[in-house]
Design a protein around this motif. Structure first.
Motif, PDB file in Angstrom:
ATOM      1  N   VAL A 124       8.288  -0.509 -13.381  1.00 29.23           N
ATOM      2  CA  VAL A 124       8.890   0.649 -12.715  1.00 29.23           C
ATOM      3  C   VAL A 124       9.882   1.310 -13.677  1.00 29.23           C
ATOM      4  N   ASP A 125       9.631   2.593 -13.960  1.00 29.75           N
ATOM      5  CA  ASP A 125      10.522   3.385 -14.805  1.00 29.75           C
ATOM      6  C   ASP A 125      10.884   4.642 -14.017  1.00 29.75           C
ATOM      7  N   GLY A 126      11.949   4.547 -13.223  1.00 25.64           N
ATOM      8  CA  GLY A 126      12.280   5.649 -12.333  1.00 25.64           C
ATOM      9  C   GLY A 126      11.237   5.752 -11.230  1.00 25.64           C
ATOM     10  N   ASP A 127      10.517   6.894 -11.218  1.00 25.68           N
ATOM     11  CA  ASP A 127       9.435   7.049 -10.229  1.00 25.68           C
ATOM     12  C   ASP A 127       8.077   6.931 -10.898  1.00 25.68           C
ATOM     13  N   ARG A 128       8.019   6.262 -12.065  1.00 23.97           N
ATOM     14  CA  ARG A 128       6.768   6.109 -12.805  1.00 23.97           C
ATOM     15  C   ARG A 128       6.416   4.641 -12.941  1.00 23.97           C
ATOM     16  N   LEU A 129       5.118   4.357 -13.081  1.00 25.13           N
ATOM     17  CA  LEU A 129       4.628   3.038 -13.451  1.00 25.13           C
ATOM     18  C   LEU A 129       4.097   3.131 -14.874  1.00 25.13           C
ATOM     19  N   VAL A 130       4.636   2.288 -15.758  1.00 22.56           N
ATOM     20  CA  VAL A 130       4.285   2.320 -17.174  1.00 22.56           C
ATOM     21  C   VAL A 130       4.018   0.891 -17.637  1.00 22.56           C
ATOM     22  N   PRO A 131       3.438   0.714 -18.833  1.00 26.22           N
ATOM     23  CA  PRO A 131       3.242  -0.641 -19.348  1.00 26.22           C
ATOM     24  C   PRO A 131       4.573  -1.320 -19.681  1.00 26.22           C
ATOM     25  N   LEU A 147      -0.439  15.181 -13.680  1.00 28.83           N
ATOM     26  CA  LEU A 147       0.328  14.282 -12.821  1.00 28.83           C
ATOM     27  C   LEU A 147      -0.611  13.627 -11.816  1.00 28.83           C
ATOM     28  N   VAL A 148      -0.592  12.299 -11.809  1.00 26.31           N
ATOM     29  CA  VAL A 148      -1.360  11.513 -10.832  1.00 26.31           C
ATOM     30  C   VAL A 148      -0.389  10.529 -10.184  1.00 26.31           C
ATOM     31  N   ARG A 149      -0.399  10.476  -8.870  1.00 27.75           N
ATOM     32  CA  ARG A 149       0.514   9.586  -8.147  1.00 27.75           C
ATOM     33  C   ARG A 149      -0.266   8.518  -7.379  1.00 27.75           C
ATOM     34  N   LEU A 150       0.325   7.345  -7.346  1.00 26.00           N
ATOM     35  CA  LEU A 150      -0.172   6.251  -6.517  1.00 26.00           C
ATOM     36  C   LEU A 150       0.975   5.873  -5.593  1.00 26.00           C
ATOM     37  N   GLY A 151       0.838   6.206  -4.317  1.00 23.12           N
ATOM     38  CA  GLY A 151       1.998   6.104  -3.446  1.00 23.12           C
ATOM     39  C   GLY A 151       3.027   7.118  -3.917  1.00 23.12           C
ATOM     40  N   GLY A 152       4.232   6.674  -4.179  1.00 27.96           N
ATOM     41  CA  GLY A 152       5.261   7.580  -4.688  1.00 27.96           C
ATOM     42  C   GLY A 152       5.455   7.488  -6.180  1.00 27.96           C
ATOM     43  N   PHE A 153       4.593   6.727  -6.875  1.00 34.18           N
ATOM     44  CA  PHE A 153       4.759   6.501  -8.303  1.00 34.18           C
ATOM     45  C   PHE A 153       3.792   7.363  -9.112  1.00 34.18           C
ATOM     46  N   ALA A 154       4.307   7.974 -10.163  1.00 33.76           N
ATOM     47  CA  ALA A 154       3.457   8.666 -11.130  1.00 33.76           C
ATOM     48  C   ALA A 154       2.913   7.631 -12.114  1.00 33.76           C
ATOM     49  N   LEU A 155       1.631   7.731 -12.446  1.00 33.68           N
ATOM     50  CA  LEU A 155       0.999   6.780 -13.364  1.00 33.68           C
ATOM     51  C   LEU A 155       1.107   7.275 -14.795  1.00 33.68           C
ATOM     52  N   GLY A 156       1.580   6.403 -15.690  1.00 38.44           N
ATOM     53  CA  GLY A 156       1.659   6.733 -17.103  1.00 38.44           C
ATOM     54  C   GLY A 156       0.277   6.895 -17.708  1.00 38.44           C
ATOM     55  N   PRO A 157       0.174   7.548 -18.868  1.00 40.32           N
ATOM     56  CA  PRO A 157      -1.143   7.818 -19.468  1.00 40.32           C
ATOM     57  C   PRO A 157      -1.953   6.559 -19.764  1.00 40.32           C
ATOM     58  N   THR A 197       0.817  -1.210   0.000  1.00 37.96           N
ATOM     59  CA  THR A 197       0.000   0.000   0.000  1.00 37.96           C
ATOM     60  C   THR A 197       0.852   1.261   0.000  1.00 37.96           C
ATOM     61  N   ASN A 198       0.583   2.119  -1.000  1.00 38.27           N
ATOM     62  CA  ASN A 198       1.193   3.457  -1.079  1.00 38.27           C
ATOM     63  C   ASN A 198       2.707   3.443  -0.902  1.00 38.27           C
ATOM     64  N   SER A 199       3.367   2.464  -1.534  1.00 40.32           N
ATOM     65  CA  SER A 199       4.812   2.352  -1.377  1.00 40.32           C
ATOM     66  C   SER A 199       5.547   3.326  -2.288  1.00 40.32           C
ATOM     67  N   PRO A 200       6.603   3.970  -1.784  1.00 39.38           N
ATOM     68  CA  PRO A 200       7.414   4.853  -2.622  1.00 39.38           C
ATOM     69  C   PRO A 200       8.435   4.044  -3.414  1.00 39.38           C
ATOM     70  N   PRO A 201       8.963   4.604  -4.495  1.00 33.52           N
ATOM     71  CA  PRO A 201      10.028   3.913  -5.231  1.00 33.52           C
ATOM     72  C   PRO A 201      11.314   3.868  -4.414  1.00 33.52           C
ATOM     73  N   SER A 202      12.126   2.851  -4.687  1.00 32.40           N
ATOM     74  CA  SER A 202      13.415   2.739  -4.015  1.00 32.40           C
ATOM     75  C   SER A 202      14.422   2.147  -4.981  1.00 32.40           C
ATOM     76  N   GLY A 203      15.675   2.178  -4.597  1.00 33.77           N
ATOM     77  CA  GLY A 203      16.733   1.706  -5.477  1.00 33.77           C
ATOM     78  C   GLY A 203      16.595   0.232  -5.818  1.00 33.77           C
ATOM     79  N   GLY A 204      17.007  -0.133  -7.019  1.00 37.94           N
ATOM     80  CA  GLY A 204      16.978  -1.520  -7.459  1.00 37.94           C
ATOM     81  C   GLY A 204      15.665  -1.977  -8.043  1.00 37.94           C
ATOM     82  N   GLN A 205      14.660  -1.116  -8.100  1.00 40.23           N
ATOM     83  CA  GLN A 205      13.350  -1.516  -8.631  1.00 40.23           C
ATOM     84  C   GLN A 205      13.206  -1.223 -10.120  1.00 40.23           C
ATOM     85  N   HIS A 206      14.088  -0.412 -10.685  1.00 37.67           N
ATOM     86  CA  HIS A 206      13.928   0.018 -12.079  1.00 37.67           C
ATOM     87  C   HIS A 206      13.872  -1.196 -13.006  1.00 37.67           C
ATOM     88  N   GLY A 207      12.865  -1.214 -13.864  1.00 36.63           N
ATOM     89  CA  GLY A 207      12.694  -2.291 -14.826  1.00 36.63           C
ATOM     90  C   GLY A 207      11.877  -3.458 -14.318  1.00 36.63           C
TER      91      GLY A 207
END
Length: 344
Positions: A227-234, A151-161, A55-65
């Motif tokens: 995970v793409d940086g601080d974004r969630l994308v397809p 800009l819409v965020r879920l936790g610490g992640f921005a949601l892609g279009p 729930t509402n987790s922020p991004p952290s290191g090692g999650q990219h990709g």
């Protein structure tokens, strides 16, 4: 029973138990690897293994990709605005609908009938069976549009279009006539949840226009995306052709992907146990055949046998895991060689 026969029977028993333990260690590591490989193969169809961030987790290191599951209620940081009507709404997606009062042709029992109704696209009266007396306007004075939040965020992640557009649900927005620009305030008035150009809203005339808006409601969501940086994308490389999921509520991963097998648990513990079983089996075989009681030699042999089998199983699937098992194999080989050298 003679002493020699007792010794022979004891040696045979140790041989059998030792061989079974070695085989059990090999079988355990193979079963664990197959279970993990099967899970990863099915997960790969949806973009890869899913890291459950809760729930509402922020991004952290090692999650990219990585594929991540995040649960929470979105927060709109930059709300969408309809500039024509000066309408600002706290929603991920705002949609403007425009309808015009037009003639439409209805066929009943093979006969054409004509009635005036609200329609969200132009109807070409020239295609009517009886176009005379049923002419429609030739264009809409204003078009329907969709406005996305900046800009819409879920936790610490921005949601892609793509993820924004996949959020389910819609609800009507009540417009505020007082916010209308001066050029539109003279033409539009509020009627129920619409802005209309009708002089008598309850009795519209041909060519009258009405405008309404729908918003995507803010609600608890479960989102799976890359995970793409601080974004969630397809995940564009997902074999299912989608690469993301957006569902209402707190939905577990296995409910989101019903084809996904249950992921193996305690993988590291099973791997350690497989080496220990093979080592115990090697210890018994050494005791039975050479009357040697060397735990370090047995451990080296167990690591060597299990490491070789596991390395082969991971070839072509996970290079990092394969090299990990190769490292264990090398350590087992070095330990075995050292103990044999000491024995001489």
């Amino acid at each position: 029973m003679s002493w020699r026969r007792k010794v022979s029977m004891r040696g045979l028993a140790l041989d059998v138990i030792g061989a079974l333990l070695v085989l059990a260690g090999i079988g355990l590591v193979a079963t664990t690897a197959r279970s993990l490989l099967n899970y990863r193969a099915v997960a790969g169809l949806h973009g890869g293994e899913v890291v459950d961030l809760g729930t509402n987790s922020p991004p952290s290191g090692g999650q990219h990709g990585a594929m991540a599951r995040v649960v929470g209620t979105p927060t709109v940081v930059e709300a969408p605005r309809d500039p024509d009507f000066n309408l600002l709404v706290d929603t991920p997606v705002l949609v403007r609908h425009v309808e015009m009062f037009q003639w439409r042709e209805v066929r009943v029992g093979g006969r054409a009938h004509y009635e005036l109704d609200w329609v969200d696209h132009l109807l070409d009266a020239s295609r009517f069976e009886q176009p005379q007396g049923h002419a429609n306007p030739t264009r809409f004075p204003i078009d329907g549009k969709q406005f996305d939040a900046g800009l819409v965020r879920l936790g610490g992640f921005a949601l892609g279009p793509e993820l924004l557009h996949a959020i389910p649900g819609t609800q009507r927005v009540t417009p505020d006539p007082a916010a209308l620009p001066a050029n539109l305030a003279a033409s539009f008035s509020r009627y129920q949840d619409y802005l209309v150009t009708s002089a008598r809203p309850g009795d519209p005339r041909l060519g009258d226009v009405r405008v309404s808006w729908n918003e995507v409601p803010l609600q608890q969501l479960t989102v799976v995306g890359r995970v793409d940086g601080d974004r969630l994308v397809p995940a564009t490389d997902a074999a299912d052709g989608r690469g993301f999921v957006v569902q209402v509520g707190d939905v577990p991963v296995l409910d989101i992907f019903p084809d996904l097998p249950v992921p193996p648990e305690f993988v590291l513990s099973w791997r350690i146990l497989s080496v220990l079983l093979a080592s115990l089996g090697a210890f018994m075989l050494l005791a039975a055949r050479r009357n040697r009681h060397d735990p370090l030699l047995a451990l080296g042999l167990g690591a060597l046998v299990v490491g070789i089998v596991a390395s082969v199983l991971w070839v072509g699937d996970d290079t990092l895991t394969m090299f990990g098992w190769l490292a264990l194999t090398l350590l087992g080989l070095l330990l075995t060689g050292w103990r044999l050298h000491r024995a001489r």
